[in-house]
Write an enzyme that holds these catalytic residues in place. Structure first.
Site, PDB file in Angstrom:
ATOM      1  N   ALA A  47      61.687  89.085  34.556  1.00  0.00           N
ATOM      2  CA  ALA A  47      61.214  90.136  33.659  1.00  0.00           C
ATOM      3  C   ALA A  47      62.252  90.313  32.572  1.00  0.00           C
ATOM      4  O   ALA A  47      63.244  89.576  32.516  1.00  0.00           O
ATOM      5  CB  ALA A  47      61.027  91.427  34.439  1.00  0.00           C
ATOM      6  N   LYS A  48      62.016  91.302  31.745  1.00  0.00           N
ATOM      7  CA  LYS A  48      62.905  91.486  30.599  1.00  0.00           C
ATOM      8  C   LYS A  48      64.356  91.748  31.016  1.00  0.00           C
ATOM      9  O   LYS A  48      65.271  91.372  30.316  1.00  0.00           O
ATOM     10  CB  LYS A  48      62.390  92.638  29.737  1.00  0.00           C
ATOM     11  N   ARG A  49      64.511  92.359  32.204  1.00  0.00           N
ATOM     12  CA  ARG A  49      65.895  92.642  32.611  1.00  0.00           C
ATOM     13  C   ARG A  49      66.670  91.348  32.885  1.00  0.00           C
ATOM     14  O   ARG A  49      67.881  91.357  32.959  1.00  0.00           O
ATOM     15  CB  ARG A  49      65.934  93.580  33.823  1.00  0.00           C
ATOM     16  N   HIS A  50      65.936  90.236  33.075  1.00  0.00           N
ATOM     17  CA  HIS A  50      66.617  88.940  33.171  1.00  0.00           C
ATOM     18  C   HIS A  50      66.664  88.304  31.783  1.00  0.00           C
ATOM     19  O   HIS A  50      66.552  87.092  31.632  1.00  0.00           O
ATOM     20  CB  HIS A  50      65.873  88.001  34.117  1.00  0.00           C
ATOM     21  N   GLY A  51      66.833  89.142  30.756  1.00  0.00           N
ATOM     22  CA  GLY A  51      66.671  88.730  29.364  1.00  0.00           C
ATOM     23  C   GLY A  51      67.504  87.534  28.926  1.00  0.00           C
ATOM     24  O   GLY A  51      67.104  86.776  28.049  1.00  0.00           O
TER      25      GLY A  51
END
Ligand code: GLU
Length: 320
Positions: free
Chosen positions: A250-254
């Site tokens: 997800a974005k937190r694994h950007g």
């Protein structure tokens, strides 16, 4: 003519999990000599960003994945941005209403969350809608409408829904599974379920390949196809890539974004080779061009298990 599509939502940069879906759907169609469509799913205009669409387009080209219709190339089935297709969703809604498939729902978010112990809806949604507003009397509807604009829900039919998934095999969902779902929110926004169904149908898509997180959306979409008397495509759902915390990327694994990898000096062949390897398409994680995988590709090769993406793998994709 077989027609497939990649349909990104431009609310976050493309990551390796999205690239995996893009590669597989592209290979499926290129191996079949079909047409590949890029559709931008910006129905949620609040969360969509034009600059992210630009980066997705750049990322796809850089990875060697082209499209026959969509942004930059046009085509006969446009527009290819959902935000420009609202009239088509409206027409579908009117048809569904005429067939008495929809009902207004006045439940507040708090009311929905308060329903404890209800059966599960979609994995992404939590509790299934209990059908509270489905059987309101006309008088009750009029009363509730005085203080609230309703959302519109699709009333699920009585039958189980079955389909053959191109990767996961036979699927069967019991009647009512996931609960009656929203086709238009109270604020007027059409739902993903309605928009994607109308788009795939009107764009003549024959093959949908997407992430396994959408497997439980397929019964909903099949019911929409049936209610609207449209021919459904075949569906295939590919296992997700997970972050090291075991959750879907997800974005937190950007930092795993394709643009970030590109900027950091990664080579597209290394990324394609690694994705092809974890999908079971090639036996070693060595650099390869997407176009070199076309002739030997078959959906049967695609591994069914999810894959955990570690920082070590990311380091291997970057130049030493
Ligand atoms: N827009 C969806 C996403 O980015 C994909 C929808 C679909 O493939 O059906 O996750």
């Amino acid at each position: 003519m077989r027609r497939g599509r990649f349909a990104p939502t431009p609310s976050g940069d493309m990551h390796l999990g999205n690239a995996k879906i893009a590669l597989l759907s592209w290979l499926q169609i290129r191996a079949a000599g079909g047409q590949f469509i890029l559709r931008i799913e910006d129905i949620d205009i609040q969360r969509s960003r034009a600059e992210i669409t630009e980066r997705i387009i750049t990322d796809l080209k850089w990875l060697g994945l082209d499209w026959d219709e969509g942004p930059e190339v046009g085509g006969d089935y446009g527009p290819y941005w959902q935000s420009e297709r609202l009239e088509l969703y409206h027409e579908a809604l009117v048809k569904l209403q005429a067939k008495h498939c929809l009902y207004p729902c006045y439940c507040s978010r708090a009311e929905l969350l308060a329903v404890a112990g209800a059966p599960h809806g979609l994995a992404s949604e939590g509790t299934a809608y209990a059908g509270t507003c489905r059987f309101l009397s006309e008088a009750e509807r009029i009363e509730k409408a005085k203080s609230k604009t309703p959302s519109l829900r699709f009333a699920l039919g009585e039958d189980a829904t079955s389909f053959e998934d191109g990767i996961f095999g036979p699927q069967s969902f019991p009647p009512g599974s996931g609960g009656d779902f929203i086709v238009r929110r109270a604020d007027g926004m059409y739902s993903y379920q309605l928009a994607v169904t109308i788009d795939d149908a009107l764009m003549g898509i024959t093959d949908v390949l997407r992430g396994a997180d959408l497997l439980d959306s397929t019964p909903r979409q099949l019911q929409l196809y049936q209610a609207l008397e449209l021919t459904p495509p075949t569906f295939a759902h590919a296992p997700l890539l997970l972050g090291e915390d075991g959750h879907r990327l997800a974005k937190r694994h950007g930092d795993l974004g394709i643009s970030a990898l590109r900027t950091a000096g990664a080579r597209p062949e290394a990324i394609i080779g690694w994705i092809a390897y974890i999908c079971g398409i090639i036996s070693k994680p060595e650099p390869v061009q997407a176009s070199d995988l076309v002739s030997s590709f078959s959906l049967q090769q695609v591994a069914r298990h999810p894959f955990i993406l570690t920082q070590q793998i990311i380091r291997q994709l970057l130049p030493s």
